[in-house]
Scaffold this motif. Structure first.
Motif, mmCIF file in Angstrom:
data_model
loop_
_atom_site.group_PDB
_atom_site.id
_atom_site.type_symbol
_atom_site.label_atom_id
_atom_site.label_comp_id
_atom_site.label_asym_id
_atom_site.label_seq_id
_atom_site.Cartn_x
_atom_site.Cartn_y
_atom_site.Cartn_z
ATOM 1 N N CYS A 170 0.808 -1.235 0.000
ATOM 2 C CA CYS A 170 0.000 0.000 0.000
ATOM 3 C C CYS A 170 0.836 1.279 0.000
ATOM 4 O O CYS A 170 1.936 1.304 0.545
ATOM 5 N N LYS A 196 0.917 -5.453 3.388
ATOM 6 C CA LYS A 196 2.075 -4.637 3.777
ATOM 7 C C LYS A 196 1.627 -3.190 3.682
ATOM 8 O O LYS A 196 1.596 -2.616 2.602
ATOM 9 N N GLU A 199 4.758 2.249 5.211
ATOM 10 C CA GLU A 199 5.559 2.439 6.439
ATOM 11 C C GLU A 199 5.286 3.812 7.055
ATOM 12 O O GLU A 199 5.658 4.076 8.185
ATOM 13 N N SER A 249 3.915 4.484 -6.317
ATOM 14 C CA SER A 249 4.604 5.248 -7.362
ATOM 15 C C SER A 249 5.069 4.342 -8.509
ATOM 16 O O SER A 249 5.147 3.121 -8.364
ATOM 17 N N ASN A 270 -1.365 -0.215 -9.607
ATOM 18 C CA ASN A 270 -1.897 1.139 -9.833
ATOM 19 C C ASN A 270 -0.808 2.143 -9.472
ATOM 20 O O ASN A 270 -0.298 2.106 -8.354
ATOM 21 N N MET A 271 -0.477 3.026 -10.399
ATOM 22 C CA MET A 271 0.678 3.892 -10.154
ATOM 23 C C MET A 271 0.354 5.381 -10.300
ATOM 24 O O MET A 271 -0.773 5.792 -10.141
ATOM 25 N N CYS A 304 -4.182 10.274 -6.013
ATOM 26 C CA CYS A 304 -3.775 9.832 -7.354
ATOM 27 C C CYS A 304 -4.746 10.361 -8.395
ATOM 28 O O CYS A 304 -4.443 10.388 -9.576
ATOM 29 N N GLU A 404 5.116 13.916 -11.736
ATOM 30 C CA GLU A 404 3.990 13.982 -10.795
ATOM 31 C C GLU A 404 4.457 14.786 -9.576
ATOM 32 O O GLU A 404 5.458 14.425 -8.948
#
Ligand code: NAD
Length: 520
Positions: A170, A196, A199, A249, A270-271, A304, A404
């Motif tokens: 994530c 996951k 962090e 990313s 998905n970026m 996003c 971006e």
């Protein structure tokens, strides 16, 4: 006091769960239904971006601990896949009720760790909740197909079976919604899961996992491991993990896509994005400006689907001035302040990056209409705040356009015609979303047809589809072929098995034919 009580001292946390009662700031992993402290010697601080307070610490999970999480998921799979679909749905039904009950706590955690305003954090949780609601109808979504008598006495049917152990990785920007795009769909299909979290803001995942277990999710069906690159690489390489959902990313997403698919896994990735809003001169000026300001600066531009680029078609001057006036009225403060419109960006590094890209725009000739880089927020002087920033006269060759930015920065460009605007959008490598603002059906229809973006808004700035559709970013914004949630999400987490059966009276028949069987 537990972790949350320390971080949010004004909130009383009654009846909190086991792991939150600890005096340590350290966030445990979740393995086989138990919250387990990592034995790692390395931890990363989770920092409140408005105050720089350390909220908690996540471990860099060891390889052995990661393997125990995958083993727990593998062990839980046979009985979970054989649990009736109606029972699995009921767990989701209870889960959605618990999310609703805990909405305020979840939102507060999102604001504390991620920085967005409380109202926006509620939206983060709510958009995820809708995926849980959708998963409550999984029996219908996972239904197979049947054709009777494909040949004499022969029927063919297909079943959608769970894959086994799936994993999710994530990003920081939607700490509640994105985990909820992943595990509710996966586990209701009958899979088990290793999550996951980012962090930077793991708290919402922990709270959601706890609620899912309270809702009846059996031990081992959902596991959580914390960490960064190493644990992600371990997920990509592990032979027992069948599918990976990633959101984040491009560098990370393409790395994970390549590494995991080389190991034969399914990956949906998905970026990043650069979403354009094309403004036609016939658009309703007031609602368009409101939409641009909300979608450009909401969540401090860290969505996003944020509208980061405006393309004004025709004479743009009056529009830019209005945009500027409206943007100036926005209140920047900590997300917990009731009147805040936008909070901080996630980290000092993120702020530096945003400021650097704004400066690169100025250096290459863009006009800085509004500069939010030096903002000081009273009471939160240490926060990573960037105020609304507007760059105009931007051209496609500028770095601030190509990259971006992921901050509260609106870039303004001009085009002489709709064709020219469409051409600008289509040349951009990303394809998450694009919107048009117009009162002309002809222009809207042309835009919808010709635009190369996976999600199109017509007088809608952030067209994130609800869970009965899928999140359909395209071009460099997505790798894989089965999107998140909706029908495609169910397909991603299931394998089709096609069965051909013959039931007919075979008495009196004999002989063998070696020719290819056909139904002729
Ligand atoms: P990120 O890529 O830095 O991190 C995402 C996850 O990948 C984290 O869990 C992180 O630990 C891991 N990771 C990061 N670099 C890695 C590497 N080199 N190797 C292995 N793992 C790595 O992304 P972020 O900053 O958390 O999130 C912001 C990005 O996510 C933006 O680009 C945004 O557009 C994108 N995003 C996309 C969508 C979408 O649906 N398209 C939704 C939300 C966010």
């Amino acid at each position: 006091p537990g972790v949350f009580a320390l971080a949010n001292h004004h909130i009383s946390v009654a009846a909190e769960s086991s792991w939150k009662h600890r005096t340590s700031l350290r966030v445990p992993n979740l393995v086989g239904g138990s919250f387990v402290d990592s034995q790692s010697s390395e931890f990363i601080d989770v920092i409140n971006p408005a105050t720089q307070e350390v909220v908690s610490q996540i471990p860099l999970t060891t390889d052995e601990e990661f393997k125990s999480a995958v083993s727990a998921a593998k062990e839980a799979f046979p009985s979970w896949r054989n649990t009736p679909i109606t029972t699995r749905q009921r767990v989701m039904l209870k889960f959605q009720e618990l999310i609703r009950k805990n909405m305020d706590k979840l939102a507060l955690n999102v604001t504390t760790e991620q920085g967005k305003t409380l109202k926006d954090a509620q939206g983060d949780v709510f958009r995820g909740l809708e995926v849980v609601e959708h998963a409550c109808g999984m029996a219908t979504l996972q239904m197979g197909e049947y054709v009777s008598n494909v040949s004499n006495g022969i029927d063919t049917y297909s079943i959608r079976e769970p894959l086994g152990v799936c994993a999710g990785i994530c990003p920081f920007n939607f700490p509640a919604m994105i985990p909820l795009w992943m595990f509710p769909v996966a586990v209701t299909c009958g899979n088990t899961f290793v999550l996951k979290p980012s962090e930077k803001d793991p708290g919402a995942s922990m709270m959601l996992a706890e609620l899912a277990m309270e809702a009846g999710l059996p031990d081992g069906v959902l596991n959580i491991v914390h960490g960064t690159h190493d644990v992600v690489n371990a997920i990509c390489d592990d032979d027992d993990i069948r599918a990976i959902s990633f959101v984040g990313s491009n560098p990370a997403g393409m790395h994970i896509y390549a590494r995991a698919s080389a190991k034969g896994k399914r990956v949906q990735s998905n970026m990043g994005a650069k979403n354009h809003g094309v403004v036609m001169p016939d658009a309703n000026i007031d609602s368009t400006i409101n939409a641009l300001v909300a979608a450009g600066f909401g969540a401090a531009g860290q969505r996003c689907m944020a509208l980061s680029t405006v393309v004004f078609v025709g004479d743009s001057k009056p529009w830019e001035e209005k945009l500027l006036e409206r943007a100036k009225t926005l209140k920047v403060s900590a997300g917990t302040e009731p009147d805040a419109d936008l909070g901080p960006v996630i980290s000092k590094q993120a702020k530096e990056r945003v400021c650097r890209l704004v400066q690169s725009g100025v250096d290459s000739g863009a006009k800085l209409l509004l500069d939010g880089r030096n903002i000081v927020v009273a009471g939160y002087e240490k926060g990573n705040f960037v105020g609304p920033t507007i760059l105009s006269d931007v051209t496609p060759d500028m770095e601030c356009y190509k990259e971006e930015i992921f901050g509260p920065v609106l870039i303004c460009m001009q085009a002489n015609s709709l064709d020219e605007a469409i051409n600008i959008v289509n040349k951009n490598k990303y394809g998450n979303g694009a919107a048009i603002f117009t009162t002309s059906g002809v222009a809207a229809r042309k835009f919808q047809t010709e635009i190369e973006a996976g999600q199109v808004g017509i007088n809608v700035p952030i067209p994130v589809p609800l869970p009965f559709f899928s999140f359909t970013g395209s071009k460099a914004s997505f790798a894989g072929d089965l999107n998140f949630y909706g029908k495609a999400g169910v397909q991603f987490y299931t394998q089709i098995k096609t069965v051909t059966q013959q039931w007919k009276d075979l008495s009196g028949r004999s002989g063998v034919s070696l020719a290819m069987p056909t139904s002729q």
